[in-house]
Design a protein around this motif. Structure first.
Motif, PDB file in Angstrom:
ATOM      1  N   ALA A 242      24.384   0.704 -50.562  1.00 55.41           N
ATOM      2  CA  ALA A 242      23.812  -0.619 -50.788  1.00 55.41           C
ATOM      3  C   ALA A 242      24.866  -1.464 -51.496  1.00 55.41           C
ATOM      4  O   ALA A 242      25.247  -1.175 -52.626  1.00 55.41           O
ATOM      5  N   ARG A 243      25.341  -2.505 -50.827  1.00 56.17           N
ATOM      6  CA  ARG A 243      26.436  -3.303 -51.368  1.00 56.17           C
ATOM      7  C   ARG A 243      25.918  -4.579 -52.014  1.00 56.17           C
ATOM      8  O   ARG A 243      24.964  -5.191 -51.542  1.00 56.17           O
ATOM      9  N   ILE A 244      26.585  -4.958 -53.098  1.00 50.67           N
ATOM     10  CA  ILE A 244      26.340  -6.245 -53.728  1.00 50.67           C
ATOM     11  C   ILE A 244      27.666  -6.981 -53.823  1.00 50.67           C
ATOM     12  O   ILE A 244      28.739  -6.374 -53.736  1.00 50.67           O
ATOM     13  N   VAL A 245      27.596  -8.286 -53.987  1.00 51.83           N
ATOM     14  CA  VAL A 245      28.812  -9.081 -54.055  1.00 51.83           C
ATOM     15  C   VAL A 245      28.646 -10.143 -55.135  1.00 51.83           C
ATOM     16  O   VAL A 245      27.591 -10.764 -55.251  1.00 51.83           O
ATOM     17  N   ASN A 246      29.668 -10.304 -55.971  1.00 49.73           N
ATOM     18  CA  ASN A 246      29.687 -11.348 -56.994  1.00 49.73           C
ATOM     19  C   ASN A 246      30.437 -12.557 -56.456  1.00 49.73           C
ATOM     20  O   ASN A 246      31.587 -12.439 -56.011  1.00 49.73           O
ATOM     21  N   ILE A 247      29.798 -13.715 -56.506  1.00 49.70           N
ATOM     22  CA  ILE A 247      30.331 -14.911 -55.869  1.00 49.70           C
ATOM     23  C   ILE A 247      30.490 -16.028 -56.891  1.00 49.70           C
ATOM     24  O   ILE A 247      29.585 -16.299 -57.689  1.00 49.70           O
ATOM     25  N   ASP A 248      31.626 -16.676 -56.858  1.00 58.25           N
ATOM     26  CA  ASP A 248      31.893 -17.830 -57.714  1.00 58.25           C
ATOM     27  C   ASP A 248      30.920 -18.948 -57.342  1.00 58.25           C
ATOM     28  O   ASP A 248      30.902 -19.407 -56.198  1.00 58.25           O
ATOM     29  N   PRO A 249      30.090 -19.413 -58.286  1.00 56.58           N
ATOM     30  CA  PRO A 249      29.095 -20.447 -57.955  1.00 56.58           C
ATOM     31  C   PRO A 249      29.717 -21.782 -57.567  1.00 56.58           C
ATOM     32  O   PRO A 249      29.027 -22.648 -57.025  1.00 56.58           O
ATOM     33  N   ASN A 250      31.016 -21.958 -57.850  1.00 56.21           N
ATOM     34  CA  ASN A 250      31.704 -23.194 -57.472  1.00 56.21           C
ATOM     35  C   ASN A 250      32.441 -23.062 -56.136  1.00 56.21           C
ATOM     36  O   ASN A 250      33.105 -24.008 -55.701  1.00 56.21           O
ATOM     37  N   ARG A 251      32.329 -21.907 -55.524  1.00 58.41           N
ATOM     38  CA  ARG A 251      33.024 -21.678 -54.266  1.00 58.41           C
ATOM     39  C   ARG A 251      32.448 -22.573 -53.163  1.00 58.41           C
ATOM     40  O   ARG A 251      31.243 -22.825 -53.101  1.00 58.41           O
TER      41      ARG A 251
ATOM     42  N   THR B 265      20.595 -14.233 -52.767  1.00 62.11           N
ATOM     43  CA  THR B 265      20.790 -14.404 -54.204  1.00 62.11           C
ATOM     44  C   THR B 265      19.887 -13.450 -54.978  1.00 62.11           C
ATOM     45  O   THR B 265      18.732 -13.231 -54.615  1.00 62.11           O
ATOM     46  N   VAL B 266      20.432 -12.890 -56.071  1.00 58.05           N
ATOM     47  CA  VAL B 266      19.669 -11.983 -56.927  1.00 58.05           C
ATOM     48  C   VAL B 266      19.595 -12.510 -58.355  1.00 58.05           C
ATOM     49  O   VAL B 266      18.512 -12.649 -58.922  1.00 58.05           O
ATOM     50  N   GLY B 267      20.748 -12.798 -58.965  1.00 60.92           N
ATOM     51  CA  GLY B 267      20.728 -13.263 -60.346  1.00 60.92           C
ATOM     52  C   GLY B 267      22.109 -13.637 -60.834  1.00 60.92           C
ATOM     53  O   GLY B 267      23.120 -13.445 -60.153  1.00 60.92           O
ATOM     54  N   TRP B 268      22.140 -14.188 -62.044  1.00 55.48           N
ATOM     55  CA  TRP B 268      23.401 -14.577 -62.667  1.00 55.48           C
ATOM     56  C   TRP B 268      24.022 -13.366 -63.353  1.00 55.48           C
ATOM     57  O   TRP B 268      23.368 -12.679 -64.132  1.00 55.48           O
ATOM     58  N   ASN B 269      25.285 -13.109 -63.026  1.00 53.67           N
ATOM     59  CA  ASN B 269      26.027 -12.023 -63.656  1.00 53.67           C
ATOM     60  C   ASN B 269      26.812 -12.602 -64.829  1.00 53.67           C
ATOM     61  O   ASN B 269      27.843 -13.244 -64.648  1.00 53.67           O
ATOM     62  N   TYR B 270      26.295 -12.386 -66.051  1.00 54.57           N
ATOM     63  CA  TYR B 270      26.893 -13.001 -67.233  1.00 54.57           C
ATOM     64  C   TYR B 270      28.275 -12.433 -67.548  1.00 54.57           C
ATOM     65  O   TYR B 270      29.113 -13.111 -68.151  1.00 54.57           O
ATOM     66  N   ASP B 271      28.536 -11.201 -67.152  1.00 53.33           N
ATOM     67  CA  ASP B 271      29.838 -10.602 -67.438  1.00 53.33           C
ATOM     68  C   ASP B 271      30.947 -11.223 -66.595  1.00 53.33           C
ATOM     69  O   ASP B 271      32.106 -11.231 -67.000  1.00 53.33           O
ATOM     70  N   ASN B 272      30.586 -11.726 -65.418  1.00 52.22           N
ATOM     71  CA  ASN B 272      31.596 -12.269 -64.515  1.00 52.22           C
ATOM     72  C   ASN B 272      31.418 -13.757 -64.242  1.00 52.22           C
ATOM     73  O   ASN B 272      32.164 -14.325 -63.442  1.00 52.22           O
ATOM     74  N   SER B 273      30.423 -14.379 -64.887  1.00 52.38           N
ATOM     75  CA  SER B 273      30.115 -15.791 -64.626  1.00 52.38           C
ATOM     76  C   SER B 273      30.017 -16.043 -63.123  1.00 52.38           C
ATOM     77  O   SER B 273      30.632 -16.959 -62.573  1.00 52.38           O
TER      78      SER B 273
END
Length: 706
Positions: A556-565, A535-543
């Motif tokens: 260097a790859r990052i991934v945005n993950i749905d917090p309800n997943r 975990t790094v931080g909350w992405n406000y643009d993508n919730s």
């Protein structure tokens, strides 16, 4: 002559690496050293860490019988242990002179240790090295016996890992996953990493008793030759074993990975604008900026703090030209163009944070502080002016985070193995206020301020070594533990409403996302990656929650993950033939030390005396028909008084000298010493145009200081 020079080179390097001062080239004359004695150990320590020395004495006495039994050692001489906190160095080393030097008072290493503490962890490891030196010793002095035996480093370090530690994500599992994916598992540089898995695989295949047979084997010369002993007691060569191990690791980790989720399964994957990234942060409300910590190329030895700014105007210009060229046919998406600016470099901490208002960067940096000690402290950069400011001085401070209004930071500072949270106003960085008031062996990592500013969440490791997420209420001055997994839980990320936290957990030996409701304490697993995701931080643009992935590819790859997943979690099924090595434990494991009563409550200390603690560091002696070479060294266990001598002889004349190095810092505040030479140092002096020369010898006494 070549053999002589090589031997001289080896021993000189050996001698000048025996003291704690060798790591930072500082002598710390301000420290007063003391000694306490137990039944089997001499414990040497400087002022300010007496309690740690007592704890270390109890640990050493408790584990000594098990360490001896593990390798079949019937007797063990008295050993010396040196504890120091003069520098913030997460390390220790052992010498064949029967002493070990250990740096105490660590914080961030708590993430790696699962259910253990740094002092017990590192002391057991280094004492096992001393036991190894004793069980493998022979009539040939060190380092000649080592040069003859040629035991590989992976075996020496792997033994210590196997006998005293547990397989865990950091240092071991994650390293193997990375190298398996890179097809370089046979090229792991750190012998601790591949050494542990090799010894696990070895003992699972051949048994602990075969280890003991190898360690106690002696050839016709009454010496230990590792390769011959290995072949005799296993029936295969070391080279064949290493190839078998390589195949075993690849089969196991690829088999494990095939039953886990892939990065594309858990969210949308992006690449950061720099290849080697170890930490980063978003700017809230501004997707055109990223602050990163990493290396600009694979040749860079230190780390850089990099500000990446996206050049959207240039992207639009390229898009427009492409559109005109293709006559109004909509072109493919233009690849982002980033401008990278190095803001700082050196020993940069990986947890960098951008302020919510986007004006400042806060990070930790490793460097010299009071009395020239190497420690971590908090630094700030004002982005508009690029002005740098050191916010803390000699605080052993790291893990800084911002308050929601960008006016304060909270950070971790530790002393004598006790960590606490502190706050500091950016406008007035003079007054530091205490937030928590922990005592004892406690570590804190990765704090995060809640969106409403009323709470701080962090990873907390108390006396039992288990790290869980704790939420501290700033008004009530109370903390609530909200996770209970046996593996490490840390890197909390608050959801915008402040009712949930997503964090990194090492559950099932792999860093993955988990989310907990701070009111009900009910948790769910969001990802089930086989590699690793942090975990790094909350992405406000993508919730979404942004995570950093394992750096095993060319970006260097990052991934945005749905917090309800909710993760797809299934039982892993592997053939035990390929997986049983992971569960192997020593026949005689280190016992639970908490179940053994302390035998030492207090001991009277005495002033440290270097004269009483002189040890033989090493001897190289090579006689043959053409002459004799001798090089020997002695020193005290703190490495602050070193004596060496060296002799060459062609059986007619004797050449040589002796020397002394004082690393106490007294009385001149640095290093000083003397050397005496007889017919060994010379210079060629040319005296005509034909380049004929005479040899001028420099004999006598040389004084030096620096």
């Amino acid at each position: 002559m070549i053999k002589n020079l090589i031997s001289l080179y080896l021993l000189v390097n050996l001698v000048y690496s025996q003291g704690a001062w060798a790591w930072n080239n500082r002598t710390h004359p301000e420290l007063k050293w003391n000694t306490i004695k137990t039944e089997n150990f001499n414990i040497h320590f400087h002022d300010g860490i007496y309690d740690i020395a007592i704890d270390g004495a109890n640990i050493a006495e408790k584990i000594r019988p098990t360490l001896m039994k593990q390798v079949g050692l019937d007797s063990l001489r008295r050993l010396d242990i040196i504890f120091t906190s003069e520098d913030e160095i997460a390390n220790g080393f052992a010498t064949a002179a029967n002493y070990t030097v250990i740096w105490v008072d660590q914080n961030n290493e708590a993430i790696e240790l699962i259910d253990n503490k740094w002092l017990e962890h590192v002391l057991a490891h280094e004492l096992q090295h001393l036991v190894f030196f004793n069980v493998t010793k022979s009539w040939l002095p060190f380092p000649m016996n080592t040069l003859y035996g040629r035991a590989p480093l992976w075996f020496i370090e792997g033994l210590a890992e196997y006998y005293t530690e547990k397989w865990r994500p950091y240092r071991f599992d994650i390293s193997h996953k990375y190298h398996v994916l890179k097809n370089s598992v046979h090229k792991i540089k750190d012998p601790h990493n591949d050494g542990f898995s090799k010894v696990l695989y070895f003992t699972d295949r051949f048994g602990d008793e075969t280890l003991i047979e190898i360690l106690n084997h002696r050839d016709t010369l009454k010496l230990l030759s590792f390769s011959k002993a290995f072949n005799k007691h296993t029936g295969i060569t070391v080279k064949q074993f290493e190839e078998d191990w390589r195949r075993q690791m690849n089969t196991y980790f690829f088999g494990l990975r095939s039953q886990k989720e892939a990065y594309n399964d858990i969210g949308k994957v992006y690449s950061l604008p720099m290849r080697y990234v170890y930490g980063f942060d978003w700017f809230k409300g501004d997707t055109t900026k990223i602050i990163m910590v990493g290396r600009k190329n694979d040749k860079q030895q230190d780390l850089s703090l990099i500000l990446a700014v996206r050049d959207t105007s240039k992207e639009k210009e390229i898009y427009k030209k492409t559109l005109e060229k293709k006559k109004n046919i909509k072109p493919k998406k233009i690849r982002p163009i980033w401008n990278l600016e190095e803001l700082d470099y050196g020993g940069i901490g990986k947890d960098v944070k951008a302020s919510p208002d986007g004006n400042n960067i806060v990070y930790s940096k490793y460097g010299y502080s009071k009395n020239q000690s190497l420690t971590w402290d908090i630094h700030l950069i004002e982005l508009e002016s690029k002005d740098k400011k050191r916010l803390t001085h000699s605080k052993r401070a790291n893990n800084a985070c911002w308050s929601p209004d960008s006016r304060k930071i909270a950070f971790v500072s530790h002393k004598n193995s006790t960590s606490n949270l502190f706050s500091l106003s950016i406008e007035d960085n003079i007054s530091i206020e205490s937030i928590t008031n922990y005592s004892g062996d406690v570590q804190i990592v990765t704090p995060a301020w809640s969106p409403d500013g009323g709470k701080i969440a962090y990873g907390l490791s108390k006396e039992n070594g288990n790290m869980d997420i704790v939420v501290f209420d700033l008004d009530r001055k109370e903390s609530i533990r909200i996770t209970t997994d046996k593996q490490a839980d840390y890197r909390p990320v608050w959801h915008p409403k402040g009712d949930k936290i997503t964090y990194t957990s090492h559950k099932d030996m792999t860093p993955n996302f988990h989310t907990v409701n701070i009111n009900t304490k009910q948790s769910s697993q969001n990802t089930n990656i086989g590699d690793a995701v942090w975990t790094v931080g909350w992405n406000y643009d993508n919730s979404a929650i942004t995570g950093l992935t394992l750096g095993d590819v060319d970006s260097a790859r990052i991934v945005n993950i749905d917090p309800n997943r909710v993760a797809n979690v299934n039982d892993v099924m592997l053939n035990p033939h390929y997986s049983s090595w992971r569960d192997k434990r020593p026949d005689y494991p280190i016992p639970n030390l908490d179940s053994i009563p302390d035998i030492i409550d207090t001991l009277e200390s005495e002033d440290y005396s270097f004269e009483k603690n002189i040890k033989h560091l090493g001897t190289v002696i090579l006689p043959d028909v053409t002459g004799l070479f001798y090089n020997g060294a002695y020193g005290d266990v703190t490495g602050r008084h070193i004596f060496s001598s060296f002799v060459f002889s062609d059986w007619e004349k004797v050449y040589g000298g002796f020397g002394y190095l004082n690393a106490t810092g007294k009385p001149i505040g640095g290093f000083w010493g003397f050397n005496y030479y007889k017919d060994i140092f010379f210079e060629e002096r040319i005296y005509n145009q034909n380049n004929d020369y005479l040899i001028e010898f420099y004999n006598g006494l040389e004084l030096f200081g620096y």
